[in-house]
Design a protein around this motif. Sequence first.
Motif, PDB file in Angstrom:
ATOM      1  N   TYR A  15      25.582  -0.110 -17.420  1.00 23.00           N
ATOM      2  CA  TYR A  15      26.608   0.185 -18.182  1.00 23.00           C
ATOM      3  C   TYR A  15      27.666  -0.353 -16.946  1.00 23.00           C
ATOM      4  CZ  TYR A  15      23.967   2.893 -21.485  1.00 23.00           C
ATOM      5  OH  TYR A  15      23.042   3.502 -22.228  1.00 23.00           O
ATOM      6  N   SER A  24      17.982   3.093 -24.731  1.00 25.99           N
ATOM      7  CA  SER A  24      19.161   3.347 -23.924  1.00 25.99           C
ATOM      8  C   SER A  24      20.214   3.095 -25.168  1.00 25.99           C
ATOM      9  CB  SER A  24      19.673   3.023 -22.647  1.00 25.99           C
ATOM     10  OG  SER A  24      18.410   3.253 -21.849  1.00 25.99           O
ATOM     11  N   THR A  25      21.122   3.832 -25.502  1.00 25.09           N
ATOM     12  CA  THR A  25      22.213   3.563 -26.671  1.00 25.09           C
ATOM     13  C   THR A  25      23.399   3.151 -26.030  1.00 25.09           C
ATOM     14  OG1 THR A  25      22.809   5.582 -27.394  1.00 25.09           O
ATOM     15  CG2 THR A  25      20.879   4.794 -28.271  1.00 25.09           C
ATOM     16  N   TYR A  26      24.265   2.447 -26.699  1.00 28.15           N
ATOM     17  CA  TYR A  26      25.714   2.348 -26.358  1.00 28.15           C
ATOM     18  C   TYR A  26      26.295   2.350 -27.866  1.00 28.15           C
ATOM     19  CZ  TYR A  26      23.734  -0.181 -22.428  1.00 28.15           C
ATOM     20  OH  TYR A  26      22.859  -0.650 -21.335  1.00 28.15           O
ATOM     21  N   THR A  34      17.888   7.668 -24.275  1.00 24.65           N
ATOM     22  CA  THR A  34      19.200   8.225 -23.444  1.00 24.65           C
ATOM     23  C   THR A  34      20.394   7.873 -24.634  1.00 24.65           C
ATOM     24  OG1 THR A  34      18.230   8.056 -21.427  1.00 24.65           O
ATOM     25  CG2 THR A  34      20.518   8.096 -21.623  1.00 24.65           C
ATOM     26  N   PRO A  77      33.280  -1.817 -21.642  1.00 25.38           N
ATOM     27  CA  PRO A  77      34.793  -1.655 -21.460  1.00 25.38           C
ATOM     28  C   PRO A  77      35.281  -0.343 -20.689  1.00 25.38           C
ATOM     29  CG  PRO A  77      34.286  -1.203 -23.622  1.00 25.38           C
ATOM     30  CD  PRO A  77      33.135  -1.540 -22.790  1.00 25.38           C
ATOM     31  N   VAL A  78      34.946  -0.408 -19.123  1.00 26.82           N
ATOM     32  CA  VAL A  78      34.982   0.734 -18.329  1.00 26.82           C
ATOM     33  C   VAL A  78      35.803   0.030 -17.078  1.00 26.82           C
ATOM     34  CG1 VAL A  78      34.096   2.397 -16.784  1.00 26.82           C
ATOM     35  CG2 VAL A  78      33.403   2.281 -19.051  1.00 26.82           C
ATOM     36  N   THR A 118      19.361  -0.864 -25.919  1.00 26.23           N
ATOM     37  CA  THR A 118      18.381  -1.907 -25.214  1.00 26.23           C
ATOM     38  C   THR A 118      17.127  -0.890 -25.482  1.00 26.23           C
ATOM     39  OG1 THR A 118      18.397  -0.379 -23.206  1.00 26.23           O
ATOM     40  CG2 THR A 118      19.873  -2.152 -23.031  1.00 26.23           C
ATOM     41  N   PHE A 143      36.879  -2.786 -25.980  1.00 23.03           N
ATOM     42  CA  PHE A 143      36.275  -2.386 -27.263  1.00 23.03           C
ATOM     43  C   PHE A 143      35.089  -3.260 -27.855  1.00 23.03           C
ATOM     44  CE2 PHE A 143      40.932  -1.842 -27.570  1.00 23.03           C
ATOM     45  CZ  PHE A 143      40.838  -0.052 -27.376  1.00 23.03           C
ATOM     46  N   ASN A 144      34.351  -3.952 -26.677  1.00 22.98           N
ATOM     47  CA  ASN A 144      33.201  -4.712 -26.905  1.00 22.98           C
ATOM     48  C   ASN A 144      32.180  -4.274 -25.975  1.00 22.98           C
ATOM     49  OD1 ASN A 144      31.728  -6.560 -28.623  1.00 22.98           O
ATOM     50  ND2 ASN A 144      32.503  -8.371 -27.152  1.00 22.98           N
ATOM     51  N   LEU A 145      31.192  -5.004 -25.858  1.00 24.19           N
ATOM     52  CA  LEU A 145      30.132  -5.111 -24.775  1.00 24.19           C
ATOM     53  C   LEU A 145      29.499  -6.332 -24.911  1.00 24.19           C
ATOM     54  CD1 LEU A 145      27.925  -2.171 -26.411  1.00 24.19           C
ATOM     55  CD2 LEU A 145      29.402  -1.829 -24.574  1.00 24.19           C
ATOM     56  N   THR A 205      21.004   4.071 -16.770  1.00 19.57           N
ATOM     57  CA  THR A 205      20.071   4.811 -17.519  1.00 19.57           C
ATOM     58  C   THR A 205      18.955   4.474 -16.640  1.00 19.57           C
ATOM     59  OG1 THR A 205      19.150   3.655 -19.226  1.00 19.57           O
ATOM     60  CG2 THR A 205      20.898   5.235 -19.829  1.00 19.57           C
ATOM     61  N   VAL A 244      30.168   5.054 -26.266  1.00 22.76           N
ATOM     62  CA  VAL A 244      31.097   3.897 -25.236  1.00 22.76           C
ATOM     63  C   VAL A 244      32.317   3.697 -25.888  1.00 22.76           C
ATOM     64  CG1 VAL A 244      28.857   2.799 -24.202  1.00 22.76           C
ATOM     65  CG2 VAL A 244      29.782   2.055 -26.594  1.00 22.76           C
ATOM     66  N   PRO A 245      33.006   3.105 -25.134  1.00 25.51           N
ATOM     67  CA  PRO A 245      34.608   3.099 -25.827  1.00 25.51           C
ATOM     68  C   PRO A 245      34.578   1.626 -26.676  1.00 25.51           C
ATOM     69  CG  PRO A 245      34.514   2.487 -23.467  1.00 25.51           C
ATOM     70  CD  PRO A 245      33.246   3.134 -23.691  1.00 25.51           C
ATOM     71  N   VAL A 246      33.936   1.799 -27.808  1.00 26.63           N
ATOM     72  CA  VAL A 246      33.897   0.643 -28.613  1.00 26.63           C
ATOM     73  C   VAL A 246      34.142   1.413 -29.963  1.00 26.63           C
ATOM     74  CG1 VAL A 246      32.105  -0.936 -29.693  1.00 26.63           C
ATOM     75  CG2 VAL A 246      32.007  -0.708 -27.455  1.00 26.63           C
ATOM     76  N   ARG A 280      15.536  14.536 -16.710  1.00 28.83           N
ATOM     77  CA  ARG A 280      14.799  15.106 -17.509  1.00 28.83           C
ATOM     78  C   ARG A 280      13.179  14.362 -17.589  1.00 28.83           C
ATOM     79  NH1 ARG A 280      18.110  11.649 -19.757  1.00 28.83           N
ATOM     80  NH2 ARG A 280      17.558  10.841 -22.023  1.00 28.83           N
ATOM     81  N   VAL A 319      24.206   7.304 -25.306  1.00 26.76           N
ATOM     82  CA  VAL A 319      25.599   7.451 -24.516  1.00 26.76           C
ATOM     83  C   VAL A 319      26.747   6.908 -25.445  1.00 26.76           C
ATOM     84  CG1 VAL A 319      26.880   6.585 -22.620  1.00 26.76           C
ATOM     85  CG2 VAL A 319      24.295   6.814 -22.493  1.00 26.76           C
ATOM     86  N   SER A 345      18.656   0.400 -17.647  1.00 22.31           N
ATOM     87  CA  SER A 345      19.721  -0.129 -18.612  1.00 22.31           C
ATOM     88  C   SER A 345      21.270   0.091 -17.705  1.00 22.31           C
ATOM     89  CB  SER A 345      19.663   0.217 -20.017  1.00 22.31           C
ATOM     90  OG  SER A 345      18.509   0.025 -20.510  1.00 22.31           O
ATOM     91  N   PRO A 381      32.210   7.582 -15.410  1.00 20.67           N
ATOM     92  CA  PRO A 381      33.044   6.930 -14.442  1.00 20.67           C
ATOM     93  C   PRO A 381      34.183   7.433 -14.281  1.00 20.67           C
ATOM     94  CG  PRO A 381      32.039   5.674 -16.323  1.00 20.67           C
ATOM     95  CD  PRO A 381      31.574   7.315 -16.635  1.00 20.67           C
ATOM     96  N   LEU A 424      32.730   6.579 -20.091  1.00 18.39           N
ATOM     97  CA  LEU A 424      31.265   6.481 -20.888  1.00 18.39           C
ATOM     98  C   LEU A 424      31.056   8.249 -20.797  1.00 18.39           C
ATOM     99  CD1 LEU A 424      29.391   4.160 -18.739  1.00 18.39           C
ATOM    100  CD2 LEU A 424      30.635   3.691 -21.062  1.00 18.39           C
TER     101      LEU A 424
END
Lengths: 337, 337
Positions: free
Chosen positions: A154, B152-154, B231, A236-237, B244, A192-194, A244, B235-237, A297, B233, A152, A282, B194
């Motif tokens: 980012y 995988s989380t956001y 996993t 938003p980076v 996912t 501020f979104n994905l 991952t 994020v800037p949201v 891990r 993570v 996944s 990042p 992130l």
Amino acid sequence: MYENLAIVGATGAVGRLIRQLLEERKFPYKTIKFLASKRSAGTEITFNGTTHTVEELTPESFEGVDIAIGSTPDEAAAEFAPWAVKAGCVVIDESGYWRMKEDVPLVVPEVNPEAVHNHKGIISSPNCSTTQMVVAMKPLHEAGKIKRVVVSTYQATSGAGVVGEEDLINGAKAVLNGDTYQNKAFAHQIAFNLIPQIGSEKYEGYTSEEMKMVYETQKIFGDDSIKVCPTCVRVPVTNCHSETIMVETERPISPAEARELFEKAEGITVVDNLGAGEYPMPKDCSNKNDVFIGRIRKDLSCENGLTFWCVSDNLRKGAATNAVQIAELLVRTQAAV
Amino acid sequence: MYENLAIVGATGAVGRLIRQLLEERKFPYKTIKFLASKRSAGTEITFNGTTHTVEELTPESFEGVDIAIGSTPDEAAAEFAPWAVKAGCVVIDESGYWRMKEDVPLVVPEVNPEAVHNHKGIISSPNCSTTQMVVAMKPLHEAGKIKRVVVSTYQATSGAGVVGEEDLINGAKAVLNGDTYQNKAFAHQIAFNLIPQIGSEKYEGYTSEEMKMVYETQKIFGDDSIKVCPTCVRVPVTNCHSETIMVETERPISPAEARELFEKAEGITVVDNLGAGEYPMPKDCSNKNDVFIGRIRKDLSCENGLTFWCVSDNLRKGAATNAVQIAELLVRTQAAV
């Protein structure tokens, strides 16, 4: 001898970085020329203390050029690479256009340096999201044979060029000020979104960016049995892609062994101390050439699974650095002949 | 009869949402009281048109209360829940403290409503990242039995409370203005960055947030054979967690079948048209109670694998909505007795 260079797309974000890397790494050359579209031709740039005027890219641009590093849109690469090849020049191409063509090696120097010699004038550099992943996969694949990858991403806005970064920065300012902002690079607000779409719809619900990760990985390892399940997400980076990565190997690899393999591998820096809050991020990996790995891990859901977090500067190792490394590899291996 | 209510932690972000949801959904009650720490006691709030003064939470707070919905830090929940139980009150608790205790059912009404009855005074609501995942898993598990999940989380900053949101908003302003900002909630800058750590180090390199996704999922489904590799993570949201999710099922489920199952499932909205650029995004899912699913497709790396993208408001379905739904379930099933 590769002593006469051309940089194609010299004024773009990646082109600028290629120039900077050639200076930093003291890339050997006799002559160098900088090429770009008509719009950017005439721009003056300084390289190694000398001022150069950017020339317009034409079919005649490659006379007397031995090696061209190109960072252009796909359509431009489709056009200029044959001009260069005809003039006897070797092209190292950053675009997506040539990567999957037969007779075009797709090279990441830490992973498949040997492939660089099988070219017929064009060598491709992979997509940014693929490159950092295959660098991370390489030592694990050698040690235990990777059968499967679930990844996944980012992905930073710089992957969509300067306008991508603008959509984030100016979009964020607008949100914070309660203003509206018209996106230029992205189909949706990124601040501020994905956005769980990079590229266009390609195959069975996967995007073009995702399918690059599938096909390019198989081509680079020369192994179609490596299965990849990618999801590519824009975050938003500003700069540096993160991923991952879960790998299943034929032979089990413990986290301790994986850490050792990563630490010994070329082009990888391990940052992995969860207790101390240390892992790649990042903001820390920008302007660095390595692929950074942390959170190593055991996969809790699979016997031979291993999972980790991987960050790299998508404009450097994901693009400019890899292309310059391919050029260095060409020069070095020729010198050895 | 559950007719006398208490809201514990009534002035926090989730407490405020619980109040709003009880109004919106016309939750039946005879009396209601609002409890909080000493610091917030005395605050006046309006509920269903009536002004209430927030009372300090004490061992005596639960006299005559039938049902308490609590959204507090773990330590507060550890203390107040036994007070409530002693007074004959049923506690629906949002905190992490009671979730994995024996005799405490962990309930997501769309997934395991039957578990609600097996309580001894305390019912827990799962962690936000777990809740939206198990809602998505439920129809697939029923149809094909899920053996394995790679997630995988956001995760949005609102999951870290009001200070988490401040770290993002004020941190972003600082970055854009070239100022410095001292983080309050997070160990690192979150604006334009992130952080691949949520919670503390817990087990074999996994964080507490990740292990919640493992253990809570198994408890909710009552099935320890479901293996989860998470996993988490940050994020800037601002709000809404995204994930996912890759599931492997015993019986293969096609994307078309999965879409149909999701569409029929309670609490799920499917937004899935990649060609039209339609999929769930945090900016669109805020202030909604459903779990949103898109990017449904076959896993290219595994025969019985399916992968998709899942977004939900972590303060609503991930917290307040789920707790209010548990309360509604209690009231409804009691009425049926």
